[in-house]
Design a protein around this motif. Structure first.
Motif, short mmCIF file in Angstrom:
data_model
loop_
_atom_site.label_atom_id
_atom_site.label_comp_id
_atom_site.label_asym_id
_atom_site.label_seq_id
_atom_site.Cartn_x
_atom_site.Cartn_y
_atom_site.Cartn_z
N SER C 120 3.21 8.48 2.03
CA SER C 120 2.25 8.26 0.95
C SER C 120 1.33 9.45 0.75
O SER C 120 0.75 9.63 -0.31
N THR C 121 1.18 10.30 1.76
CA THR C 121 0.39 11.50 1.54
C THR C 121 1.27 12.71 1.27
O THR C 121 0.80 13.83 1.16
N LEU C 148 -4.88 6.23 7.18
CA LEU C 148 -4.06 5.23 6.50
C LEU C 148 -3.16 4.47 7.47
O LEU C 148 -2.92 3.28 7.31
N ASP C 151 -4.18 1.29 8.66
CA ASP C 151 -4.26 0.22 7.67
C ASP C 151 -5.64 -0.40 7.61
O ASP C 151 -5.81 -1.61 7.85
N LEU C 175 -3.38 11.05 -5.65
CA LEU C 175 -3.10 10.18 -4.52
C LEU C 175 -4.12 9.06 -4.42
O LEU C 175 -3.78 7.88 -4.32
N LEU C 176 -5.40 9.44 -4.51
CA LEU C 176 -6.44 8.44 -4.37
C LEU C 176 -6.44 7.48 -5.56
O LEU C 176 -6.73 6.29 -5.43
N GLU C 178 -3.89 6.52 -7.32
CA GLU C 178 -2.77 5.57 -7.28
C GLU C 178 -2.85 4.62 -6.10
O GLU C 178 -2.18 3.60 -6.08
N MET C 179 -3.68 4.97 -5.14
CA MET C 179 -3.75 4.14 -3.94
C MET C 179 -4.48 2.85 -4.25
O MET C 179 -5.52 2.84 -4.91
N ASP C 180 -3.94 1.75 -3.74
CA ASP C 180 -4.56 0.47 -4.03
C ASP C 180 -5.34 0.00 -2.83
O ASP C 180 -4.87 -0.79 -2.02
N ARG C 181 -6.54 0.52 -2.70
CA ARG C 181 -7.35 0.17 -1.54
C ARG C 181 -8.82 0.29 -1.90
O ARG C 181 -9.19 1.12 -2.71
#
Lengths: 249, 325, 302
Positions: C120-121, C148, C151, C175-176, C178-181
């Protein structure tokens, strides 16, 4: 007998990606135990024949392991003053046999140790220490210090360059008082800058769950190659010791 | 003075390992009181700093270079207990990263550089402080410098002694004869000690000026540590304790030598006639009967002394903290 | 997810670092914490992560109240990415370093976690490399991957874009985004923040304002006092507005800007007596096909 300890080349080597050989791929536990036993054995040998046999084994290890001969030579030179002083003095005071034995013995042990050290990831050796029951405080400090050494030496390089850029070329002789002062200020400054980061790094580690003890990392199991290596060196050491201690002429 | 494997007599090396293990364990136990988890990075950072500083070479004429040992500096900055631990860490890394210094010889190397050097440095520094206290910065520089020089010199002397004892008790198989080892080690390190003195003094001065809180001479945060009071308040006594410890470390070697060693020169005369031509020289394990006796008594004597020292060290650390509050 | 209530903190030398800071974040929210240097952004992040104890007020993370004894526990739900990756990256190889966190926490399925984090990175091919030889941007990614892999329920990022070259910065922003967090990003890079976050908190020892990015860029006095620069996009539209070309809502992200512009272009209304600079930009936007613009134009046409 002070000489260059851990010259900067070796530090940078620690930073480079090591190429893989059969030796570097061996389980570090097997290497550590096998070679350690061998070195201890070597240190108590006093018979010329046995010593020569041990030396041959060490040299064979060095050659087969494909560790860079250049690195081995450079590190060997660091121990040379002691080796020479001891063997020459023995040569004179006790006799040529003892003098020769001394050279062979120390060289054998040093060579074996150097192969181990150059052909194994330093971090794995640290973990091996923990396995050998060295207290957690020490091993944790060792790992932290190692990490910081790499950081500090980069910092030092930068400071040195900055220093040179400002025309400093001293520190070349003990009589250069100004040079020594600058040297010590550099050292002091280094410590100050580094300590500021120490707390940050501690937090960085805590953030990832670190507690005082570095748990075992590699869940590798020993493969047959590892056992073979270990077995070989244990057997060789055993044989050498038995002959030395007991039975022989 | 990182000694490689195979040079020292195995018995001497063994004693070195035992003494080292004992003292460093004591240091670890004592430090637990004042070393919190968050102090680890700072101690490590200091070790790292001195490690790197050790790589700064200064030429001492004649094409050779010397380098910093740092034991005295370490001890003056954070006290003997942490210095012992920190210097041990440095030696471990040097052995495992560069192969500097042997494995069987590790006990002796650590004894010399990680225990004797810091203790002597710290002891001398504290002994001198009251004497030159009034002269301010110069006085401090002098005390630090002298302490640093002494630490290197005494460590070298210890190393020379270990070599000589090795030589004597092994009948010329291991070690280096006293007539060679003593002048060589002492002479060389007397000169190196000057560099060590200058750099150590410089660093301490610099830190005092620029940032005294960096590695403050705080050893502990809890003043309540010990029950020993009164008599151990004196600085002189503390420093003397450190020196006493160093002497105690020499005891086993002395016992060993007294039991087994003979006068170096005479012995070599005999040996020269005896060992020439012989293949298997001297197996160290088949030496005389009083061999084990001497070893044993030496070890017991030593353990007794170090237990006493634990008490004193604990008190010293606690006392230091209290005094510096 | 996060509830900071009236938090106060003072530095050792007596200066006030944080003054009555209150902040609430829901799960899934992305919030930017902006302010000038020395505003206390880092301090707040470190405080939320349990490394400092607030002098006043309290912090609750994921239902757990934060105090010196619960700090370790609370930290398990958080992932703080430090400003300097060297402070965080530790092990000899990248993959070992990414595994460091999960191993310490005793999580299972470590290999999968590491692979996922690396993927993912975007640094899978760096797995066996030595971290401290990598470029700054890569090191940052290693640090993020390491976090990451654990988790965490919420990410705290301290100046993630600082020191990155434009390419690396763009990649990280994507990246940030699109990240779902849930994430709280301390930064003074408003342009990056506007691409990523929904909400903005302006901090200058105390909370100066909270709102959407659009509201922030509209509040010129706030920007001024906080020492912030209006990002290029809103600035462009502000200038256009000044020349008689108003927009309904101030676009802050590239998408919004493109949407606004396409509306106008479709409407054919491009009467602007702008000076050269704006004209050139307009030409670039309408003459030379910009990829985003192309797509939107076609979309609007269909």
């Amino acid at each position: 007998m002070a000489t260059v300890h851990g010259n900067p080349f070796q530090l940078h080597k620690a930073g480079r990606d090591t190429e893989e050989t059969w030796f570097t791929r061996l389980d570090p536990r097997a290497k550590l135990l096998g070679i350690l036993t061998f070195v201890i054995t070597g240190a108590i040998l006093t018979s010329t024949d046995l010593l020569l046999a041990a030396l041959v084994l060490a040299a064979a290890l060095a050659a087969a392991s494909r560790v860079s001969a250049w690195n081995l030579a450079k590190a060997y030179i660091v121990a040379l003053p002691f080796i020479l002083l001891a063997s020459v003095s023995l040569f004179i005071f006790t006799g040529p046999v003892q003098g020769a034995n001394m050279v062979i013995r120390v060289s054998t042990c040093v060579l074996a140790l150097l192969v181990l050290v150059n052909g194994t990831e330093t971090f794995d050796l640290f973990l091996g220490l923990r396995r050998l029951k060295v207290p957690a405080v020490l091993t944790t400090l060792v790992m932290l210090t190692y990490r910081y050494v790499l950081l500090i030496s980069e910092e030092l390089d930068r400071m040195r360059i900055a220093r040179k850029a400002r025309g400093f070329s001293g520190g070349k002789s003990l009589l250069d008082r100004y040079g020594l002062r600058v040297l010590s200020y550099t050292a002091g400054m280094l410590l100050v800058r580094s300590s500021a980061r120490a707390d940050n790094i501690y937090e960085g580690l805590k953030m990832r769950g670190f507690r005082e003890d570095m748990a075992a990392w590699r869940r590798r199991t020993m493969a047959s190659a590892d056992f073979a290596f270990l077995g070989l060196f244990l057997a060789a050491s055993g044989a050498l010791i038995t002959i030395q201690l007991g039975v022989v002429p | 003075m990182h000694i490689p494997d195979g040079l020292m007599d195995p018995t001497v090396a063994a004693i070195g390992l035992i003494e080292f293990a004992a003292i460093v364990s004591v240091a670890i136990v004592v430090s637990r009181r004042s070393l919190r988890e968050k102090d680890l990075p700072r101690v490590a950072m200091l070790s790292a700093g001195i490690f790197v500083a050790q790589m700064l070479n200064f030429p001492i004429g004649g094409g050779t270079t010397g380098h910093l040992v740092g034991g005295a500096l370490f001890a003056i900055m954070v006290g003997p207990t942490f210095a012992i631990i920190g210097m041990t860490v440095i030696l471990l890394i040097q052995a495992l990263m560069f192969g500097d210094g042997g494995i069987t010889a590790f006990g002796l190397n650590a004894l010399n550089m990680a225990i004797i050097a810091p203790l002597v440095g710290w002891g001398v520094f504290n002994l001198m402080k009251p004497l030159v206290g009034r002269t301010g910065r110069i006085g401090q520089g002098v005390s630090v410098g002298t302490a640093a020089w002494a630490s290197v010199f005494v460590a070298a002397a210890a190393c020379a002694a270990e070599m000589a004892v090795s030589y004597a008790i092994s009948g010329g198989t291991y070690g280096i004869a006293a007539t060679v080892s003593v002048p060589a080690m002492l002479g060389f390190h007397a000169v190196i000690g000057v560099g060590e003195a200058a750099i150590s003094a410089g660093v301490v001065t610099y830190l005092e000026h620029v940032s005294p809180e960096t590695f403050s001479r705080r050893a502990a945060a809890n003043p309540s540590s010990s029950g020993r009071k009164g008599v151990l308040r004196s600085t002189t006594l503390r420093a003397s304790g450190a020196v006493l410890l160093v002497l105690a470390l020499a005891l086993p070697f002395y016992f060993l030598y007294a039991a087994e060693g003979r006068d170096g020169l005479e012995q070599t005369m005999e040996d020269a006639g005896v060992t020439e031509g012989a293949q298997l020289a001297n197996s160290p394990f088949t030496y005389g009967q009083n061999y084990f006796g001497a070893l044993f008594s030496g070890i017991i004597g030593f353990v007794a002394v170090s237990l006493a020292m634990t008490g004193i060290m604990r008190a010293l650390d606690g006392r230091r903290a209290a005094d510096e509050m | 997810m996060l509830e900071a209530e009236s938090v106060g903190f003072v530095y050792e030398d007596g200066t006030v670092a944080l003054d009555k800071v209150s902040l609430v974040m829901e799960e899934g929210e992305k919030v930017a914490l902006v302010g000038p240097n020395g505003a206390g952004k880092s301090t707040l992040l470190h405080l939320i992560a349990g490394f400092r104890t607030p002098f006043s007020g309290k912090v609750v993370v994921s239902g757990k109240s934060l105090d010196s004894s619960s700090a370790d526990l609370v930290r398990r739900d958080l992932g703080l990415v430090f400003q300097d990756p060297d402070d965080q990256v530790f092990m000899p190889t990248v993959e070992e370093d990414v595994a460091f966190g999960p191993r310490n926490l005793g999580l299972d399925d470590i290999d999968r976690r590491v692979t996922d984090a690396l993927k993912s990175t975007g640094i899978e091919d760096l797995a066996r490399r030595r971290p401290h030889r990598l470029s700054h941007g890569m090191k940052k990614r290693v640090a993020i991957a390491g976090v990451l892999a654990m988790d965490p329920k919420m990410l705290l990022l301290d100046e993630p874009t600082s020191g990155l070259d434009p390419r690396a910065r763009k990649d990280l922003v994507r990246l940030l985004k699109e990240m779902d967090r849930t994430m709280l990003i301390a930064t003074h890079d408003l342009e990056a923040a506007s691409e990523i976050v929904d909400r903005v908190v302006v901090l200058n020892v105390g909370i100066v304002m909270q709102g959407t990015m659009a509201e922030l860029v509209a509040a010129r006095d706030v920007l001024e006092s906080a020492g912030l620069e209006m990002p290029p996009l809103p600035r462009l539209f502000r200038l256009l507005e000044a020349r008689g070309f108003p927009t309904n809502e101030m676009p802050v992200s590239m998408e919004q800007a493109v949407a606004e512009l396409s509306k106008v272009i479709e409407g054919g209304d491009v009467r602007v007596r702008a000076h050269r600079g704006v004209q050139e930009r307009k030409r670039a936007e309408t003459g030379v096909p910009h990829p985003d613009l192309e797509i939107d134009r076609r979309k609007a046409q269909n």
